[in-house]
Design an enzyme around this catalytic site. Structure first.
Site, PDB file in Angstrom:
ATOM      1  N   HIS A  14       0.859  -1.199   0.000  1.00 58.40           N
ATOM      2  CA  HIS A  14       0.000   0.000   0.000  1.00 58.40           C
ATOM      3  C   HIS A  14       0.892   1.246   0.000  1.00 58.40           C
ATOM      4  CE1 HIS A  14      -3.755   2.232   1.588  1.00 58.40           C
ATOM      5  NE2 HIS A  14      -2.845   3.149   1.302  1.00 58.40           N
ATOM      6  N   HIS A  16       1.399   5.430  -1.782  1.00 55.37           N
ATOM      7  CA  HIS A  16       1.018   6.543  -2.664  1.00 55.37           C
ATOM      8  C   HIS A  16       2.294   7.079  -3.297  1.00 55.37           C
ATOM      9  CE1 HIS A  16      -3.058   6.829  -0.867  1.00 55.37           C
ATOM     10  NE2 HIS A  16      -2.427   6.312   0.161  1.00 55.37           N
ATOM     11  N   LYS A 100      -9.590  -0.536  -5.257  1.00 59.18           N
ATOM     12  CA  LYS A 100      -9.561   0.187  -3.987  1.00 59.18           C
ATOM     13  C   LYS A 100     -10.893   0.850  -3.709  1.00 59.18           C
ATOM     14  CE  LYS A 100      -7.947   2.250  -0.343  1.00 59.18           C
ATOM     15  NZ  LYS A 100      -6.713   2.798   0.157  1.00 59.18           N
ATOM     16  N   HIS A 137     -10.322   1.288   2.369  1.00 57.16           N
ATOM     17  CA  HIS A 137     -10.088   2.343   3.365  1.00 57.16           C
ATOM     18  C   HIS A 137     -11.283   2.265   4.313  1.00 57.16           C
ATOM     19  CE1 HIS A 137      -8.471   6.305   4.753  1.00 57.16           C
ATOM     20  NE2 HIS A 137      -9.656   6.264   5.335  1.00 57.16           N
ATOM     21  N   HIS A 175      -4.283  -0.331   6.304  1.00 60.39           N
ATOM     22  CA  HIS A 175      -3.761   0.530   7.381  1.00 60.39           C
ATOM     23  C   HIS A 175      -4.608   0.498   8.649  1.00 60.39           C
ATOM     24  CE1 HIS A 175      -6.666   3.099   5.394  1.00 60.39           C
ATOM     25  NE2 HIS A 175      -5.865   3.435   4.417  1.00 60.39           N
ATOM     26  N   ASP A 248       1.563   2.820   3.480  1.00 59.66           N
ATOM     27  CA  ASP A 248       0.688   3.993   3.295  1.00 59.66           C
ATOM     28  C   ASP A 248       1.507   5.277   3.224  1.00 59.66           C
ATOM     29  OD1 ASP A 248      -1.671   5.275   2.755  1.00 59.66           O
ATOM     30  OD2 ASP A 248      -2.321   5.392   4.842  1.00 59.66           O
TER      31      ASP A 248
HETATM   32  O1  DOR Z   1      -3.272   9.826   5.442  1.00 55.76           O
HETATM   33  C1  DOR Z   1      -3.630   9.462   4.334  1.00 55.76           C
HETATM   34  N1  DOR Z   1      -3.125   9.994   3.214  1.00 55.76           N
HETATM   35  N2  DOR Z   1      -4.588   8.544   4.265  1.00 55.76           N
HETATM   36  C2  DOR Z   1      -5.146   8.198   3.092  1.00 55.76           C
HETATM   37  O2  DOR Z   1      -6.015   7.385   3.098  1.00 55.76           O
HETATM   38  C3  DOR Z   1      -4.744   8.885   1.850  1.00 55.76           C
HETATM   39  C4  DOR Z   1      -3.409   9.441   1.938  1.00 55.76           C
HETATM   40  C5  DOR Z   1      -3.066  10.413   0.842  1.00 55.76           C
HETATM   41  O3  DOR Z   1      -3.321  10.112  -0.320  1.00 55.76           O
HETATM   42  O4  DOR Z   1      -2.499  11.464   1.152  1.00 55.76           O
HETATM   43 ZN    ZN Z   2      -3.307   5.135   1.627  1.00 52.36          ZN
END
Ligand code: DOR
Ligand code: ZN
Length: 346
Positions: A14, A16, A100, A137, A175, A248
């Site tokens: 997971h 980004h 997702k 989520h 998470h 995450d």
């Molecule tokens: O803290 C987070 N940031 N939680 C999420 O679910 C998305 C992520 C983000 O894309 O910044």
């Molecule tokens: Zn995330």
């Protein structure tokens, strides 16, 4: 005392990686440590088509330095109107590894998320049929539910019925932050698993608020009370195949975090595996690190484990106060601290 650990190359289930300049700035951190990563689709606009995922995958590959063996595993962002056939086509073509589910407005770039899970009936039936994991989520967004209760309420109202109605659907509760989530996953069938971030093993909600507001410790789901951190930590180091690594890591440029309305997201990618190693060592569970980081995830996803290995050495590993410049200047998790483990050069 152990001074070096060698484990199979881990995966991040997971992460980004963003797009554009931020992608260019951060991709190498993840690729340096992990053989594969599940890439979150919450771009603007979100990744909802096979074509968009293929193009994004290529941009990620282009951002990874030459000579690093790294495979991005793409995900489809579910919306109220997404076509099950597009999801199935993407899965069959090895473009979409998973899909997702963001409840609408639960977190960053989730405005296009799902307003009512009943709108996904056709999608979930298809995913169950083809064995495609659903990544969740797990927070309700109802204004009357306290933000610290949103995961527990989601489990009760949405996840429990979902798992009951789609018993063969592979579900990853992403998470996790609560004892409720640990208990739910432990009691569920083998089709239900969870990812655990470094921050939710390390910080509780005091880290956000004691001594001043600390925006770099803010992510969603937000860190909870100490009893929840302890439950999540115990699950992570337990060796149970139901729990695996998902950072995450979610970079936001510094002014977007240090703001009157700061974005949610902790940027932990640069030192992720070292951070997890420290937690496992503190718990006397270094022997369980490989299962958590490198074995349980592939087993759940039905993928082979990585053949390569990584070695972590005991060495002082100072974390800078900031990384990057200009629009990609970010504060990493553990900024200004010194970690005890260091990933050896490959
Ligand atoms: O803290 C987070 N940031 N939680 C999420 O679910 C998305 C992520 C983000 O894309 O910044
Ligand atoms: Zn995330």
């Amino acid at each position: 005392m152990t001074d070096a650990i060698t484990i199979r190359r881990p995966d991040d289930w997971h992460v980004h990686l963003r797009d554009g300049a931020m992608l260019e700035a951060v991709a190498h951190y993840t690729a340096r440590q992990f053989g594969r990563a599940i890439i979150m689709p919450n771009l603007t606009p979100p990744v909802t088509t096979v074509a968009a995922a293929e193009a994004y995958r290529q941009r990620i590959m282009d951002a990874v330095p030459e000579g690093i063996d790294f495979t991005p595993l793409m995900t489809c962002y579910l919306t109220d109107s997404i076509d099950p056939a597009e999801i199935a086509r993407g899965h069959a073509a090895d473009v979409f590894t998973a899909a997702k589910l963001y409840p609408a407005n639960a977190t960053t770039n989730s405005a296009h998320g799902v307003t009512d899970i009943r709108k996904l009936t056709g999608v979930l039936e298809t995913m169950q049929e083809i064995g495609m994991p659903l990544l969740i989520h797990g927070e309700v967004t109802d204004g009357d539910v306290d933000i610290f209760d949103r995961e527990a309420v989601f489990i009760e109202r949405t996840l429990a019925p979902l798992v009951r109605d789609y018993p063969a659907l592979k579900v990853v509760l992403e998470h996790i932050t609560t004892a409720d989530a640990v208990e739910f996953v432990n009691d569920a069938s083998d089709n239900v698993a969870a990812t655990i971030t470094p921050q939710h093993m390390i910080i509780n909600r005091n880290a956000l608020l004691v001594g001043g507001m600390r925006p770099h410790n803010f992510c969603l789901p937000v860190a909870k009370r100490e009893q929840h951190r302890l439950a999540v930590r115990k699950a992570g180091i337990s060796g149970s195949a139901k729990f695996f690594l998902g950072t995450d890591s979610a970079p936001h440029e510094i002014s977007a975090k240090e703001s009157a309305c700061g974005c949610a997201g902790i940027f932990n990618a640069p030192y992720a595996i070292e951070t997890y190693a420290q937690v496992f060592e503190d718990e006397g569970a270094l022997d369980k690190l490989e299962a958590f980081a490198s074995l349980n995830g592939p087993a759940f996803y039905g993928l082979p484990v990585n053949e390569a290995t990584i070695t972590l050495e005991r060495a002082e590993n100072p974390v800078p106060a900031t990384l990057g410049e200009g629009e990609t200047r970010v504060v990493p998790f553990h900024a200004g601290e010194t970690l005890r483990w260091k990933l050896a050069a490959a």
